[in-house]
Design a protein around this motif. Sequence first.
Motif, PDB file in Angstrom:
ATOM      1  N   SER A   1       0.796  -1.113   0.039  1.00 46.35           N
ATOM      2  CA  SER A   1       0.049  -0.011  -0.003  1.00 46.35           C
ATOM      3  C   SER A   1       1.089   1.070  -0.010  1.00 46.35           C
ATOM      4  O   SER A   1       2.077   1.074   0.392  1.00 46.35           O
ATOM      5  CB  SER A   1      -0.741  -0.030   1.125  1.00 46.35           C
ATOM      6  OG  SER A   1      -0.020   0.067   2.297  1.00 46.35           O
TER       7      SER A   1
ATOM      8  N   THR B   1      -1.172   2.002  -6.842  1.00 46.27           N
ATOM      9  CA  THR B   1      -2.395   1.138  -6.668  1.00 46.27           C
ATOM     10  C   THR B   1      -3.281   1.997  -5.688  1.00 46.27           C
ATOM     11  O   THR B   1      -3.013   2.116  -4.414  1.00 46.27           O
ATOM     12  CB  THR B   1      -2.130  -0.133  -6.243  1.00 46.27           C
ATOM     13  OG1 THR B   1      -0.930  -0.655  -6.899  1.00 46.27           O
ATOM     14  CG2 THR B   1      -3.346  -0.845  -6.650  1.00 46.27           C
TER      15      THR B   1
ATOM     16  N   ARG C   1      -6.440  -8.058  -4.058  1.00 45.89           N
ATOM     17  CA  ARG C   1      -6.493  -7.229  -5.250  1.00 45.89           C
ATOM     18  C   ARG C   1      -7.833  -7.402  -6.207  1.00 45.89           C
ATOM     19  O   ARG C   1      -8.185  -8.442  -6.286  1.00 45.89           O
ATOM     20  CB  ARG C   1      -5.291  -7.549  -5.962  1.00 45.89           C
ATOM     21  CG  ARG C   1      -4.021  -6.959  -5.630  1.00 45.89           C
ATOM     22  CD  ARG C   1      -2.888  -7.883  -5.889  1.00 45.89           C
ATOM     23  NE  ARG C   1      -2.745  -8.100  -7.423  1.00 45.89           N
ATOM     24  CZ  ARG C   1      -2.123  -7.463  -8.251  1.00 45.89           C
ATOM     25  NH1 ARG C   1      -1.338  -6.250  -7.724  1.00 45.89           N
ATOM     26  NH2 ARG C   1      -1.864  -7.831  -9.324  1.00 45.89           N
TER      27      ARG C   1
ATOM     28  N   HIS D   1      -6.761  -1.573 -14.608  1.00 43.06           N
ATOM     29  CA  HIS D   1      -7.047  -0.786 -13.456  1.00 43.06           C
ATOM     30  C   HIS D   1      -7.248  -1.757 -12.187  1.00 43.06           C
ATOM     31  O   HIS D   1      -8.571  -2.331 -12.100  1.00 43.06           O
ATOM     32  CB  HIS D   1      -8.454  -0.135 -13.976  1.00 43.06           C
ATOM     33  CG  HIS D   1      -8.561   1.002 -12.892  1.00 43.06           C
ATOM     34  ND1 HIS D   1      -9.966   1.410 -12.592  1.00 43.06           N
ATOM     35  CD2 HIS D   1      -8.033   1.511 -11.677  1.00 43.06           C
ATOM     36  CE1 HIS D   1      -9.843   2.261 -11.648  1.00 43.06           C
ATOM     37  NE2 HIS D   1      -8.782   2.282 -10.994  1.00 43.06           N
ATOM     38  N   THR D   2      -6.124  -1.952 -11.500  1.00 46.04           N
ATOM     39  CA  THR D   2      -6.089  -2.726 -10.528  1.00 46.04           C
ATOM     40  C   THR D   2      -6.227  -2.013  -9.055  1.00 46.04           C
ATOM     41  O   THR D   2      -5.551  -1.129  -9.034  1.00 46.04           O
ATOM     42  CB  THR D   2      -5.107  -3.955 -10.529  1.00 46.04           C
ATOM     43  OG1 THR D   2      -4.985  -4.497 -11.577  1.00 46.04           O
ATOM     44  CG2 THR D   2      -5.299  -4.897  -9.329  1.00 46.04           C
ATOM     45  N   ILE D   3      -6.980  -2.428  -8.025  1.00 46.69           N
ATOM     46  CA  ILE D   3      -7.156  -1.662  -7.094  1.00 46.69           C
ATOM     47  C   ILE D   3      -6.626  -2.640  -5.757  1.00 46.69           C
ATOM     48  O   ILE D   3      -6.920  -3.879  -5.951  1.00 46.69           O
ATOM     49  CB  ILE D   3      -8.232  -0.788  -6.496  1.00 46.69           C
ATOM     50  CG1 ILE D   3      -9.542  -1.908  -6.619  1.00 46.69           C
ATOM     51  CG2 ILE D   3      -8.471   0.180  -7.662  1.00 46.69           C
ATOM     52  CD1 ILE D   3     -10.738  -1.486  -5.815  1.00 46.69           C
ATOM     53  N   GLU D   4      -6.035  -2.212  -4.598  1.00 46.04           N
ATOM     54  CA  GLU D   4      -6.428  -2.999  -3.517  1.00 46.04           C
ATOM     55  C   GLU D   4      -7.359  -2.844  -2.303  1.00 46.04           C
ATOM     56  O   GLU D   4      -7.858  -1.625  -2.353  1.00 46.04           O
ATOM     57  CB  GLU D   4      -4.756  -2.631  -2.643  1.00 46.04           C
ATOM     58  CG  GLU D   4      -4.527  -3.559  -1.332  1.00 46.04           C
ATOM     59  CD  GLU D   4      -3.516  -3.038  -0.889  1.00 46.04           C
ATOM     60  OE1 GLU D   4      -2.782  -1.979  -0.861  1.00 46.04           O
ATOM     61  OE2 GLU D   4      -2.978  -4.104   0.081  1.00 46.04           O
TER      62      GLU D   4
ATOM     63  N   GLU E   1      -9.583  -6.214  -9.943  1.00 43.94           N
ATOM     64  CA  GLU E   1      -9.456  -5.580 -11.298  1.00 43.94           C
ATOM     65  C   GLU E   1     -10.541  -4.955 -11.792  1.00 43.94           C
ATOM     66  O   GLU E   1     -11.630  -5.776 -12.280  1.00 43.94           O
ATOM     67  CB  GLU E   1      -8.780  -6.556 -12.528  1.00 43.94           C
ATOM     68  CG  GLU E   1      -8.150  -5.806 -13.594  1.00 43.94           C
ATOM     69  CD  GLU E   1      -7.596  -7.030 -14.637  1.00 43.94           C
ATOM     70  OE1 GLU E   1      -6.180  -7.313 -14.273  1.00 43.94           O
ATOM     71  OE2 GLU E   1      -8.248  -7.342 -15.452  1.00 43.94           O
TER      72      GLU E   1
END
Lengths: 76, 740
Positions: free
Chosen positions: B10, B14, B55, B62-65, B57
Motif C-alpha cells: 500500500s 495502486t 486485489r 485498472h487494479t486496486i487494493e 481488477e
Amino acid sequence: MKSLQEIRPGARARLTQVGGDRSFQRRLMELGFLPGTLVRLVRRVDVGGLVELEVRGGHISLRRSEACELRFELEG
Amino acid sequence: MKPAASAPRSGAKTPVVAIAGNPNTGKTTVFNRLTGSDQKVGNYPGVTVERHSGRLELAPGHTIEVVDVPGTYSLSARSREEEIAIQSVAGLAPLAPPDAAVIVVDATQLSRNLYIVLQILELEVPVVVALNMIDALPARGEKIDIELLQQELGVPVVAMSAARGTGIDELKRALARVLGDPRSATPGARWAPDSEELLADVAAISPQIPQDWTQNKPSRERALSLWALLSLDERDELAEIPDALRAVVMKRRALAAAAGRHIDLEVIRGRYSWIDSRIDSFLKLERPATRSLSESIDAVLLNPVIGFGIFLVLMAIVFQALFSWADPMMQLIEGGFDALAGVIATLLPEGLFQQFITGGIIAGVGSIVVFLPQILLLFLFIGLLEDSGYMARVAFLMDRVMRALGLHGRAFVPMLSGYACAVPAIMATRTMERQRDRTLTMMVIPLMTCSARLPVYTLIIGALFPAGVVMGFMPTQGLLMVGMYLFSTLMALIAAAVLSRTLFKAPPVPLILELPPYRFPHLPSVVRMMLQRSKAFLFQAGSVILVISVILWALLTFPRDATLETRIATATAAVATENLSAEEIEERQGAVEAELRGVALRESYAGRLGHAIEPTIEPLGFDWKIGIGLIGAFAAREVFVSTMGVVYGVGDQVDEGSTTLRAQIKSETRSNGAPVYTPLVGLSLMVFFALACQCMSTLAVVQRETKSWRWPVFLFAYMTALAWVASFVVFNGGRALGFG
C-alpha cells in the motif's frame, strides 16, 4: 423513572437517561440508546444475569448489573 | 492465493479501498466477493491486528487494493484494535487515507448503520454505501427508497446481497466511477455542530490536530476535532496522539462538564437526529413488523435450561469431532511421514545426513503438519458458529461463568478445544476483541488435558496401577484417567481466576453484546478463513517448530559415536551366526541394536542434560533417565513414550500399549535395588505432565499470536514452576503419608 427491573419482558419503554462509565455510555449512545429512544425489553435471563434489549431494530444484550444504569419512562 | 511478495505494497500507486462498517454486516463476504481468491493476510505495522487485503481488477489495467478493515460501530475508539480500524478508514498517521471507502450497511439495521456512514462522510473520504442483505427486507415487510437515500447521503448507494452474490457488479462499477471522480462521492458532512458551545470546542481543538491528519482540509480538521473530543479521556489506550491535542481535549471536556454539558450526547444526538428526521422516508414499512424468526429461535436457544442443554450438545459434537474425526487423518499423516522417512532412508546413503533428513527435518515437518486436521476442523466449526450468529449466543450463555473466572464469554470455545490440542485452541482466541482477553486465555489453554498427554497417562497408568475395580464397579485405571482430566480442568480454572486478578488485572469491561439475526453461514467465506488460518499456522508457527525440532534432534544425536553403526552391525552379525531360528535371530538382533542405541542416547547431550537436571527433578521422584524423557517430551508430550523406549533399550517403535516397555518400567531399579517407579512416582509424573508446558508448538503459536517472546517465556516458566511444585507436593506428601 423506572429501572429495567420494573419493565415487563416484551414491553416497550422510552429511555430517559443513560448512566455509567463514559465509554459504556458512549458506546450505548452510538448504538442508538439515546434519551427519548423507544427500547423494547426482549428478555431477561435471570440465571445468566443478562437482559436483551431491542433498539432501532438491533438486539443488544447487557448485564443486568450494568443495565441498571439505564432509566426509562413507561409508554402510555 | 498468491505469495505475499507479489502483491503491491500500500502507498504505491495502486488505489486503496477500505471496506468498513459495523460488525455482523457481511463485510468480509463483500470483501471476498470483490477480491475472490487473490488475497493476502498480513499485519498492521507494530500490532497483532491482521490486515486482510486483496486485489481487484476493476477494468483491464485498472487494479486496486481492497482492505478489509475490522468492523466497528463508530469511529470513536478505546482499544488498539479499534484504533487500527479508525486509522485505516480515517487516514490518521501512520496509515494513509484510503482512496475510497466501501461502507457495508446491513439493510435490516439501517438507522444504526447510518451512524458510521455519517462519521466517515465528515472525514471527506469518498464513500460508496453497499446496502447489504437487501434480500432480507421483503420478509420483514420493509422497503428502502434507495434513490432518496442516495440523494440525502450524497454518495452512491448499491443494493446488494453479498451472500447471494447479487449487486457485486454494480458495486464494482460504482467504485470505478468514484475512484475516477472522487468529488462525486465526497459531499461533505451531513451533520455539523451548530451549537455555539460545540463550535467553540472545535475551534479550540482544531489547531492541535496534526497536519498530516488533516491534509490541509478545514472539514477534516473539524471532523477530527470532534473525533478527538469523543475518543480521548484518561483511560483510552490510544497511541499516536500528540500530547498537546490530548491536553486541550481534556481541558475542553473539563470546562464542559463544569458547565453541566454532556459533549458525547450533544455530538451523538446531533448525528442521530439527522438520521431520525429522515429514516421514515428512507425506510417504508409495508406491513406491521412481526416478531422476527431470530427472536423465536432465541426464545429456545437462550433459555437457561433448554438453550444451555442444546449448547452443551453442540459443544460435545465439536469436542468429539476434534478428538475422533480428526484422528484418522492425523494417523494417516503420521504414517505418511514415517513412510516418507523410510523411503528417504533407503535413497540416501546411511550416515549423519540421512539421519538429519529423516530424524530432524521430516520428523519436524511431520510434527507440524499433523496438527492440520484439528486446525481445519476447529476453524470450520468456529467459522460456522460465527457466521450463523451463534457465537454471540455462546458469549451470552457463558458470560456469568466466564466472568467469575475473569475470562471473556467467548473464551469458552477455545478452552474447550484445548482438550484436543492447545495449538488450534490458541489460534481460536482471535474471536475476542481485547488483547488482554486473548493473552489471558492463551495462558490457561495449555493446562487443559490435550490429546498428546493421553499416551503418557496410558503408559504410566497401565504400567503402575492395577487393573482392578473400586467400590465394586468402577475401574481404577479409568478413574485415574478421569481424575487427571478433572485435575487439569480445575487447575486451568484456578490459573484463570488467579492470573485475571493479578497479572491481567484490568478494569471490568461492561458487556455490550450484539445478538445479530441468525443467518445461513456463507460457506466460501468460512472455508477461506479456515484455509488462511491453517496456512498462517503452517508457515509462521511451523518455522519455529521446525527449528526447535532440529535442535532437539541434535541434542539426542550428538556427540556422535562414529563407531555406533559399525558396532551395531558387528553385534547383529554375531547374533546371526548363533544357532537359532530365523525369528529368534531377528528378535535377538533387535534387542542388541536397541541396547546399543540406548547406551548411545544416554551418552548424548540430551543424556548429559538428563544427568545435569537430575538434582532438580529428584525431589519429584524422577531419575536422570526420566529426565531424558522430559527433554524429549518438550518436542511434543507423546515423544516421551518413544524416548523412554530408546532410553530403556526396547527400541523407538514402541507405543503406550507396549508390554515390553511397561515391563521394563516396572522392573527398572535404582542402584540400591529399590524400584524407580512406584505408583507414587507415576502419579507425580502424571501431575508433572498435566501442568508442565512441554510443547514447543504451543510456545511457537503463542509467540506468533502475541507477536512477542515475553508471553511464551512467561507461559513456559509459570507452567513449569507450577508442575514442579505440584509434583513435589504429591511425591513428598505421598511419602509422608506412607505411600510409595
